[in-house]
Design a protein around this motif. Sequence first.
Motif, short mmCIF file in Angstrom:
data_model
loop_
_atom_site.label_atom_id
_atom_site.label_comp_id
_atom_site.label_asym_id
_atom_site.label_seq_id
_atom_site.Cartn_x
_atom_site.Cartn_y
_atom_site.Cartn_z
N ALA A 2 8.60 59.94 25.00
CA ALA A 2 9.97 59.39 24.49
C ALA A 2 10.00 59.50 23.17
N PHE A 3 8.81 58.95 22.57
CA PHE A 3 8.80 58.81 21.04
C PHE A 3 8.71 60.21 20.41
N SER A 4 7.91 60.83 21.15
CA SER A 4 7.47 62.52 20.39
C SER A 4 8.45 63.36 20.83
N GLU A 5 9.33 63.23 21.82
CA GLU A 5 10.45 64.18 21.88
C GLU A 5 11.29 64.76 20.77
N ILE A 6 11.56 63.71 20.05
CA ILE A 6 12.72 64.09 19.21
C ILE A 6 11.96 64.51 17.83
N MET A 7 10.56 64.30 17.69
CA MET A 7 10.00 64.79 16.25
C MET A 7 10.11 66.40 16.05
N PRO A 8 10.04 67.11 17.15
CA PRO A 8 10.14 68.69 16.66
C PRO A 8 11.43 69.13 15.80
N LEU A 10 13.91 66.50 14.81
CA LEU A 10 14.70 65.37 14.00
C LEU A 10 15.21 66.14 12.56
N SER A 11 14.11 66.57 11.90
CA SER A 11 14.49 67.49 10.60
C SER A 11 15.62 68.25 10.87
N LEU A 12 15.85 69.16 11.83
CA LEU A 12 16.61 70.13 12.09
C LEU A 12 18.00 69.44 12.46
N TYR A 13 18.11 68.26 13.30
CA TYR A 13 19.23 67.33 13.51
C TYR A 13 19.90 67.18 12.29
N ILE A 14 18.96 66.40 11.14
CA ILE A 14 19.40 65.85 10.01
C ILE A 14 20.22 67.07 9.17
N GLY A 30 12.32 62.41 5.21
CA GLY A 30 11.26 61.27 5.10
C GLY A 30 12.14 60.00 5.20
N LEU A 31 13.23 59.81 4.69
CA LEU A 31 14.09 58.35 4.70
C LEU A 31 14.28 58.11 6.23
N VAL A 32 14.77 59.08 6.97
CA VAL A 32 15.12 58.65 8.40
C VAL A 32 13.80 58.32 9.07
N TYR A 33 12.62 58.91 8.95
CA TYR A 33 11.52 58.49 9.59
C TYR A 33 10.94 57.22 8.95
N ALA A 34 11.14 57.21 7.77
CA ALA A 34 10.62 55.59 7.18
C ALA A 34 11.40 54.60 7.59
N ALA A 35 12.71 54.62 7.81
CA ALA A 35 13.58 53.64 8.14
C ALA A 35 12.84 52.69 9.49
N ASP A 36 12.60 53.31 10.38
CA ASP A 36 12.07 52.71 11.71
C ASP A 36 10.65 51.99 11.48
N PHE A 37 9.97 52.51 10.47
CA PHE A 37 8.27 52.08 10.26
C PHE A 37 8.53 50.88 9.25
N ALA A 139 16.23 70.92 23.72
CA ALA A 139 17.21 71.22 22.47
C ALA A 139 17.50 72.31 22.43
N GLN A 140 16.58 73.47 22.92
CA GLN A 140 16.95 74.76 23.06
C GLN A 140 18.04 75.18 23.97
N ILE A 141 17.66 74.48 25.33
CA ILE A 141 18.61 75.05 26.42
C ILE A 141 19.86 74.35 26.53
N PHE A 142 19.96 72.85 25.98
CA PHE A 142 21.07 72.12 25.81
C PHE A 142 21.48 71.66 24.71
N SER A 143 20.98 71.02 24.20
CA SER A 143 21.55 70.47 22.61
C SER A 143 20.63 69.23 22.20
N ILE A 144 20.57 69.19 20.91
CA ILE A 144 19.95 68.10 20.38
C ILE A 144 20.38 66.63 20.82
N ARG A 145 21.64 66.51 20.59
CA ARG A 145 22.50 65.36 20.94
C ARG A 145 22.11 64.88 22.52
N LEU A 146 22.24 65.83 23.35
CA LEU A 146 21.76 65.51 24.66
C LEU A 146 20.31 65.05 24.83
#
Length: 385
Positions: A2-8, A10-14, A30-37, A139-146
């Motif tokens: 679940a954690f790594s699913e969004i990594m490929p 996330l920058s494209l989503y931004i 970098g800011l979005v990644y850093a907020a969690d940490f 993300a390719q078949i459906f969407s990033i949001r889904l």
Amino acid sequence: MAFSEIMPFLSLYISSLGNYTKSQVTMYSGLVYAADFFVSAIASPLWGMVADRKGRKLMLLRSSLGMAVAMSLMGFATSVWQLVALRALQGVFAGFISNAQALVASQTPRKHSGASLSTLMTGVTSGMLLGPVIGGVLAQIFSIRLTFFITGGLLLLTFFMSWIFVEEQFKPVVRDPNQKRLHNPLAAFPNPKLILVLLSSTLIVQFGNISISPIISLYVKELMHNVGPITVVAGIIAALPGISNIIAAPRLGRYGDQHGSGKVLLFGYIFATVMYVPQGFVTSVWMLGILRFMIGISDGALFPEIQTLLTKNSPVELTSTVFSWNQSFQSIGNMMGSLLGGWIAGVFNYNAVFISTAALMLINLALVWWLVPEIRKPQIQVAND
């Protein structure tokens, strides 16, 4: 997973949340990644103290349920700042993996802790392997949001699995009334300098690893000349280290139990340094994929062995505490790596991120070698056996 699913993506989503330049996207990433940490670094030691008093299973339930909610809400984000806030909320509930590690470490004989923690890491790396590929395909078949909603569902499934199937023979920590130990928590450890060096090593290694995350999908996009299934390829590239990690980690863990975890740790730093440098000069995704695959071997040597050395050189009643410290240092490394990785890529270029990461591995090797010379000796592994 679940954690790594969004990594490929996330920058494209931004980049889809506004009309940003290349430099802005890398820095916002970098800011979005850093907020969690950033938030996780503050919260982890507090949760670690609660875990030592109330049990690690309770922390597994807290973490999985809270992050399920935070991850699902990310699918509704309409601005970068909403995404930053939700990533910060995710950081409040962080700690599932560190508490799983503490639970296993506290219930495993010390002489087998290297193999046990390395085996547990295969679960982590298997998820890291599957997550980017599945996330990229979704993300390719459906969407990033889904994909955010599906990821939240996976975390909710983890909550129920932990609730039903995880058992813990928990004994609450009895605090030492010695005032010295209360004012100086490291006084409870037989080798405080070793603990500090290991925690710092976690920070540096994670700094190097996470500095790549904000730019990997953008780097793949550039190498593919913005043509083709970019999210799928980025997911595969992100997952490749997991394959070699799954193969290498258990074997390196067993070797460390028999011959000394310090030797495996030193090998990991040298191998990582050699593998990171050429990643900044590749001209195709195939070359990048091969080198990312090799990085999994160094990760299989570094993270489990740091955790093993922490376990073998910590009082059993402080297992959750030391793992929460480790989680906190890891989060600080994540935060700094995210911010500086995005900044370096924005100011210089993508290749500068890989070169700086290799330099960090070399610095960490020197830190371990000179500050803790006994780490090269097998007897340090049995300090608490």
